[in-house]
Design an enzyme around this catalytic site. Structure first.
Site, PDB file in Angstrom:
ATOM      1  N   ASP A 136      -7.706 -14.210 -18.943  1.00 44.61           N
ATOM      2  CA  ASP A 136      -8.396 -15.058 -17.983  1.00 44.61           C
ATOM      3  C   ASP A 136      -9.397 -15.983 -18.690  1.00 44.61           C
ATOM      4  OD1 ASP A 136      -9.049 -15.602 -15.120  1.00 44.61           O
ATOM      5  OD2 ASP A 136     -11.010 -14.831 -15.716  1.00 44.61           O
TER       6      ASP A 136
ATOM      7  N   GLU B  95      -5.193 -18.355 -19.970  1.00 45.16           N
ATOM      8  CA  GLU B  95      -5.420 -19.282 -18.859  1.00 45.16           C
ATOM      9  C   GLU B  95      -6.183 -20.483 -19.404  1.00 45.16           C
ATOM     10  OE1 GLU B  95      -7.381 -19.507 -14.399  1.00 45.16           O
ATOM     11  OE2 GLU B  95      -8.426 -18.445 -15.993  1.00 45.16           O
TER      12      GLU B  95
ATOM     13  N   GLY C 239      -6.038  -2.685   0.496  1.00 41.50           N
ATOM     14  CA  GLY C 239      -5.454  -1.373   0.251  1.00 41.50           C
ATOM     15  C   GLY C 239      -4.201  -1.332  -0.590  1.00 41.50           C
TER      16      GLY C 239
ATOM     17  N   ASN D  23      -5.967   6.514  -1.184  1.00 44.32           N
ATOM     18  CA  ASN D  23      -6.921   5.993  -2.174  1.00 44.32           C
ATOM     19  C   ASN D  23      -7.569   4.683  -1.731  1.00 44.32           C
ATOM     20  OD1 ASN D  23      -5.081   3.919  -2.701  1.00 44.32           O
ATOM     21  ND2 ASN D  23      -4.315   4.812  -4.595  1.00 44.32           N
ATOM     22  N   ASP D  24      -7.388   4.313  -0.466  1.00 45.37           N
ATOM     23  CA  ASP D  24      -7.959   3.044   0.011  1.00 45.37           C
ATOM     24  C   ASP D  24      -9.480   3.026  -0.116  1.00 45.37           C
ATOM     25  OD1 ASP D  24      -5.397   2.353   0.606  1.00 45.37           O
ATOM     26  OD2 ASP D  24      -5.657   2.268   2.778  1.00 45.37           O
TER      27      ASP D  24
ATOM     28  N   ASN E 115       0.853  -1.191   0.000  1.00 46.24           N
ATOM     29  CA  ASN E 115       0.000   0.000   0.000  1.00 46.24           C
ATOM     30  C   ASN E 115       0.887   1.238   0.000  1.00 46.24           C
ATOM     31  OD1 ASN E 115      -1.925   1.970   0.319  1.00 46.24           O
ATOM     32  ND2 ASN E 115      -2.910   1.053   2.102  1.00 46.24           N
TER      33      ASN E 115
END
Length: 617
Positions: free
Chosen positions: A331, A360, A164, A143-144, A138
């Site tokens: 993905d 994937e 975070g 900006n959390d 973090n």
């Protein structure tokens, strides 16, 4: 009296006059800008705004042709197709006219970066370092929590909550990553996931053109890529074309029902993607596997819709051009439409010939996985155009092999020998992504107690970093982070110790690691730094021998140089006759890169329990 009457009439007409002269509310323009001089001259622009479909569309532009305007079922959308073949960089206006109402949408056609199409992809000379951004470091606590976003809390004690981590945190530790010796970083998805819960992992995208603000900004991501490249690190971006998040505006207010499979209604996938190459599969099972949804909150795109396909393809090209990324990991690749994904891979390759994409391909065996790789003989006459696939079966074998005793016919390292002997099914074995674990699997060590056995770790890393393919390391493996999938996915993605300002232990600093962690880190670092720039490992042919007395021997050879590896797959000392290996032993002694000592190779070689020799010729 007449004045009063006129005044009253004007008051009554004001709402109508407002409608005549007001402009439409445009909520989204995708992509937000583009570039002149792309190899593909066609540009799709998706417009989203209040009842805009009735508008007449024109351009105020130089040498740009509006080829097609496509209305959707939903009056809030228009899909434009522009021909940019003669266009120079410029700012222009898209003009929507509805009666006397006119809306001008400013649009920019940018100048491409010098040599933008020559971006260098990742290959077998690289080692990828996989990072889950929310769980690594973090660097910007401000900006959390972003007001207005649906998941508005941070709780590091909750495995499935946001913790975070962000782009700034990764940027702050680029020196650590480069010093370890990897050459690329693969980031789990960083695009906006404005979902009510579970948004930390990134796999439910709600805006394909926007970095999630809790990670940072688009500009911060571009800066991270530039700084990583400057330190010799490539950047691989995770993308998802199969599905999006249910809070994506494209789903909440669908352009047309056929943008999503089953017309936007939830039907669960069977996950049985083997149906796509099964010669006996029923049509019903094929459809459920591919068109079904992963979860209720991950609506499944219909890539057979040409507008959807173009939207997704352009979004990936936009990120390559904008941020200068070096690769994409796609993905759930086999869950999307085969033909559309093949078209996408081809489109990217035409714009960026040196770029690489890994899909994937989580399937149960090498035959099924080989179907999805470019030039597969099993898929012929179809071609996926996908350069790299993920070698999940090898991961499974490695997670067993280094725990077992090896015989001449089964178990232990014989698993690796037997599996690699089947590489004939792959069109490009050197372009397989190899790994011990990742964010979806149990870590290589499932518990902290297991980490006491470093022989397992050292043999596995040696094999991973010297066999064929493109190795990937999951963040924290270098400090022996352990987790079991049986305890939930959230714990597979624990925070890196020291990534948060108040952490009691900082494992980015050797002084704060345990002696065992430092031994593990140093071993990996030594191998990675040796591997970097090593053409024998990056390009060399592989030759191996069936395990003899539990000892597995293989060679990598390129030109007049070679590396020979001896792995003792038993818990006891073994002495082997060297006569069968003379074809790969050009000298009677060699330098062992791990012990930095000379090893005699005359008639016999004795290897202590679980020993490794990494010999250079």
């Amino acid at each position: 009296m007449k004045r009063n009457l006129l005044f009253i009439i004007l008051l009554l007409l004001l709402p109508g006059l407002h409608q005549v002269f007001a402009t439409s509310t445009i909520k989204k323009v995708a992509p937000t800008f583009w570039w002149a001089g792309m190899k593909n001259p066609e540009l799709q622009i998706l417009l989203y705004g209040d009842r805009i479909s009735s508008a007449d569309v024109s351009l105020s532009a130089d040498n740009i042709t509006l080829q097609e305007v496509v209305k959707q079922e939903n009056p809030n959308y228009l899909v434009l197709y522009l021909d940019l073949s003669k266009a120079a960089p410029q700012n222009f206006d898209i003009i929507l006219k509805q009666g006397k109402k006119q809306t001008k949408i400013p649009y920019e056609l940018k100048q491409r970066r010098p040599n933008a199409s020559a971006v260098e992809g990742f290959d077998s000379s690289d080692v990828l370092y996989l990072i889950m951004p929310d769980r690594f470091a973090n660097g910007n606590p401000s900006n959390d929590i972003i007001p207005g976003m649906l998941e508005g809390n941070v709780d590091r004690n909750e495995p499935f909550a946001r913790h975070g981590g962000d782009l700034k945190g990764i940027e702050n530790h680029l020196d650590y990553i480069a010093d370890l010796g990897v050459t690329s970083i693969w980031l789990n998805p960083i695009q906006e996931n404005d979902m009510k819960e579970g948004s930390y992992h990134g796999y439910a995208i709600t805006d394909y053109y926007q970095v999630d603000r809790r990670f940072g900004s688009n500009e911060e991501f571009r800066k991270l890529t530039q700084e990583a490249n400057a330190k010799g690190l490539k950047v691989v971006m995770d993308m998802i074309f199969n599905h999006c998040g249910s809070d994506n505006y494209l789903f909440k207010d669908m352009p047309s029902k056929d943008w999503f499979n089953f017309e936007g209604n939830y039907v669960q996938t069977s996950f049985k993607t083997a149906t796509q190459m099964d010669p006996y599969a029923s049509d019903y099972e094929k459809k459920i596997a591919i068109d079904g949804w992963f979860t209720l909150t991950m609506p499944d795109f219909n890539q057979r819709n040409r507008h959807v396909a173009t939207y997704l393809i352009q979004s990936s090209i936009w990120w390559i051009e904008y941020a200068g990324i070096n690769g994409i990991r796609q993905d759930t690749h086999p869950y999307a439409d085969f033909d559309m994904m093949a078209r996408w891979c081809k489109a990217v390759n035409e714009e960026y010939p040196k770029f690489n994409i890994v899909g994937e391909t989580w399937l149960g065996n090498n035959v099924l996985i080989s179907y999805w790789q470019k030039d597969s003989r099993l898929a012929y006459p179809k071609n996926s155009n996908l350069p790299t696939v993920m070698d999940f079966p090898l991961m499974e074998e490695m997670n067993k092999a280094f725990d077992e005793e090896t015989t001449e016919w089964n178990g232990g390292l014989f698993r690796l020998y037997e599996y690699l002997s089947q590489d004939i099914v792959y069109s490009h074995p050197m372009s397989l992504l190899t790994f011990l674990d990742n964010h979806d699997t149990s870590r290589f060590y499932r518990s902290e107690a297991d980490t006491k056995n470093l022989d397992r770790y050292k043999q596995a890393l040696t094999f991973l970093l010297t066999t064929r393919g493109i190795p990937q390391i999951y963040y924290g493996t270098e400090i022996l982070m352990a987790a079991d999938k049986a305890n939930g996915d959230g714990l597979l993605r624990c925070d890196f110790p020291g990534g948060w300002p108040n952490d009691t232990k900082n494992c980015f600093d050797a002084a704060n690691r345990t002696p065992q962690q430092n031994e593990a880190f140093s071993f990996m670092q030594k191998l990675l730094q040796w591997r970097k720039g090593n053409e024998v490992i990056a390009k060399g042919q592989l030759k191996h021998f069936a395990p003899n007395k539990g000892v597995y021997v293989y060679e990598r050879k390129y030109g007049d140089k070679s590396v020979v590896v001896f792995l003792n797959g038993n818990d006891r000392e073994q002495t082997i006759d060297l006569v069968p290996y003379q074809e790969i032993l050009p000298a009677s002694s060699a330098f062992d890169l791990l012990t930095e000592k000379k090893v005699e190779l005359r008639n016999e070689l004795t290897l202590p329990s679980r020993e490794i020799y990494l010999l250079s010729f």
